[in-house]
Write a protein that holds these residues in place. Sequence first.
Motif, short mmCIF file in Angstrom:
data_model
loop_
_atom_site.label_atom_id
_atom_site.label_comp_id
_atom_site.label_asym_id
_atom_site.label_seq_id
_atom_site.Cartn_x
_atom_site.Cartn_y
_atom_site.Cartn_z
N TRP A 1 45.22 7.63 42.49
CA TRP A 1 46.49 7.23 43.32
C TRP A 1 47.23 6.02 43.21
O TRP A 1 46.59 5.10 42.56
N ASP A 2 48.41 6.18 43.42
CA ASP A 2 49.01 4.75 43.27
C ASP A 2 48.49 3.31 43.94
O ASP A 2 48.77 2.31 43.35
N GLU A 3 48.17 3.61 45.17
CA GLU A 3 47.47 2.74 45.69
C GLU A 3 45.96 2.29 45.21
O GLU A 3 45.52 1.43 45.76
N GLY A 4 45.49 3.15 44.48
CA GLY A 4 44.12 2.82 44.03
C GLY A 4 43.10 4.12 43.88
O GLY A 4 43.59 5.36 44.11
N SER A 5 41.86 3.84 43.92
CA SER A 5 40.98 5.04 44.06
C SER A 5 41.09 5.53 45.50
O SER A 5 41.15 5.12 46.52
N PRO A 6 41.25 7.10 45.34
CA PRO A 6 41.27 7.83 46.79
C PRO A 6 40.05 7.46 47.81
O PRO A 6 40.53 7.20 48.84
N LEU A 7 38.84 7.14 47.34
CA LEU A 7 37.87 7.06 48.29
C LEU A 7 37.99 5.82 48.94
O LEU A 7 37.72 5.52 50.01
N VAL A 8 38.28 4.55 48.16
CA VAL A 8 38.76 3.51 48.74
C VAL A 8 39.92 3.26 49.55
O VAL A 8 39.67 2.70 50.72
N VAL A 9 40.85 3.97 49.10
CA VAL A 9 41.95 3.91 49.85
C VAL A 9 41.95 4.54 51.41
O VAL A 9 42.20 4.18 52.34
N ILE A 10 41.26 5.71 51.20
CA ILE A 10 40.76 6.50 52.49
C ILE A 10 39.91 5.87 53.36
O ILE A 10 40.10 5.71 54.66
N ALA B 1 29.08 17.16 52.48
CA ALA B 1 28.22 15.90 52.17
C ALA B 1 28.99 14.38 52.10
O ALA B 1 28.58 13.57 52.12
N PHE B 2 30.44 14.93 52.19
CA PHE B 2 31.26 13.61 52.04
C PHE B 2 32.14 13.69 53.43
O PHE B 2 32.59 14.54 53.89
N VAL B 3 32.56 12.26 53.84
CA VAL B 3 33.33 12.33 54.75
C VAL B 3 34.97 11.57 54.25
O VAL B 3 35.87 11.78 55.13
N SER B 4 34.65 11.38 52.92
CA SER B 4 36.14 10.98 52.37
C SER B 4 36.18 11.73 50.98
O SER B 4 35.21 11.89 50.15
N ASP B 5 37.45 12.00 50.78
CA ASP B 5 37.54 12.61 49.39
C ASP B 5 37.34 11.68 48.13
O ASP B 5 37.78 10.50 48.40
N CYS B 6 36.74 12.18 47.15
CA CYS B 6 36.42 11.49 46.15
C CYS B 6 36.49 11.98 44.75
O CYS B 6 36.78 13.31 44.67
N PRO C 1 39.95 19.54 52.70
CA PRO C 1 39.94 18.13 52.45
C PRO C 1 38.75 17.57 53.36
O PRO C 1 38.44 18.16 54.37
N CYS C 2 38.09 16.53 52.86
CA CYS C 2 37.13 15.90 53.84
C CYS C 2 37.71 15.40 55.26
O CYS C 2 39.09 15.35 55.36
N LEU C 3 36.92 14.96 56.06
CA LEU C 3 37.65 14.28 57.35
C LEU C 3 38.41 13.05 57.11
O LEU C 3 39.33 12.92 57.82
N ASN C 4 38.15 12.24 55.84
CA ASN C 4 39.01 11.35 55.82
C ASN C 4 39.13 10.45 56.71
O ASN C 4 38.43 9.90 57.48
N ASP C 5 40.74 10.16 57.10
CA ASP C 5 40.98 9.29 58.26
C ASP C 5 41.64 10.19 59.45
O ASP C 5 42.59 9.58 60.11
N ASP C 6 41.23 11.43 59.47
CA ASP C 6 41.50 12.21 60.49
C ASP C 6 41.36 11.67 61.89
O ASP C 6 40.34 10.88 61.99
N GLN C 7 42.21 11.53 62.85
CA GLN C 7 42.49 10.70 63.92
C GLN C 7 41.13 11.17 64.90
O GLN C 7 40.43 10.22 65.27
N GLN C 8 40.89 12.59 64.84
CA GLN C 8 39.65 12.97 65.74
C GLN C 8 38.40 12.24 65.27
O GLN C 8 37.53 11.74 65.93
#
Length: 339
Positions: A66-75, A284-289, A316-323
């Motif tokens: 992503w423009d902001e960097g690695s998706p896993l780290v950004v998420i 197995a992942f909570v963040s997309d990578c 998508p993984c749970l990522n930063d889903d508010q729930q």
Amino acid sequence: MKGVLLVNLGSPESPTPKDVKPYLDEFLMDKYVIDVPYLLRALLVRGIILQTRPKKSAAAYAKIWWDEGSPLVVISKRMHQKVQKQVELPVALAMRYGNPSILSGLQELRDKGVTEVLLFPLYPQHAMASTTTILVLAEELRKKHFPEMQLTTVPAFYNKPDYLKNLADSMQKHLEGFDYDHLLFSYHGIPERHIRKTDITKSHCKIDGSCCNTPSPAHEFCYRHQCYETTKQVVKLLGIPEGKYSQTFQSRLAGDKWLTPYTDVEVNKMPEKGIKKLAVVTPAFVSDCLETLEEIAMEANHEFKAHGGEEFLAIPCLNDDQQWCNTVSKWINDWAYAK
């Protein structure tokens, strides 16, 4: 004073061979990832894998960057910020490999006066190559640099009702309007020997189709059992009928016997079985990578359609889903205010 350290896998600094190589070296030289004697591991990793893999991996990372960097780290940072807003304790974020490091995370907490740390590996299921390596390194760093600190660890949460509901609700939201023929639960693979090594009974895990369903103390650390249990509970929550879902394992390395069935092999066979619309979830992942965005959403999607499939949905993984962030915050607050 109490504080929290959230720990995820990590990422290279950039999608270039120059930055991917040291990241892969740190990752693959971990004795809990490639669990062979040091000299053999060094020969395998530095003598063979790192001669060609960085260029190939960098190309894969470039496809998802992503423009902001690695998706896993950004998420992970987005999730961290949402959690911090809901708890009064200091919360730091670290990666097992790359930056921000576990050392910097513990230092950040100590600088804020923290002496009791809740170590929170962001992995639903326990595995030697994910959870164990975080716990071991954190303890080594604590002893060496922060002897006054106490560490408490969040255990695998694969069977926690809050997590399962978050996962099921997120899946349902993304499946809305997609009339799938089949739902595939694809988990990260590990060598079968890792299952046997983490068997605290030293006799239960036969990987024979029945041991994961037979109650045993071994299940506390059995990755395979915990994956099947996650699938079983989510399927129950969503009311998915038998035959409309299955479970596989992805991302294997050549040479060893890894957990089966393999995701790529099964996905490629599905169209000829009449499965034209496939949905894939990666719990197995909570963040997309890389493993979810490139290996599943791009490569598996392409292969499925190349073999006659028509529609493919990567959930998508749970990522930063508010729930999900609410759940993590609740667990932290429960610990913070426990008597």
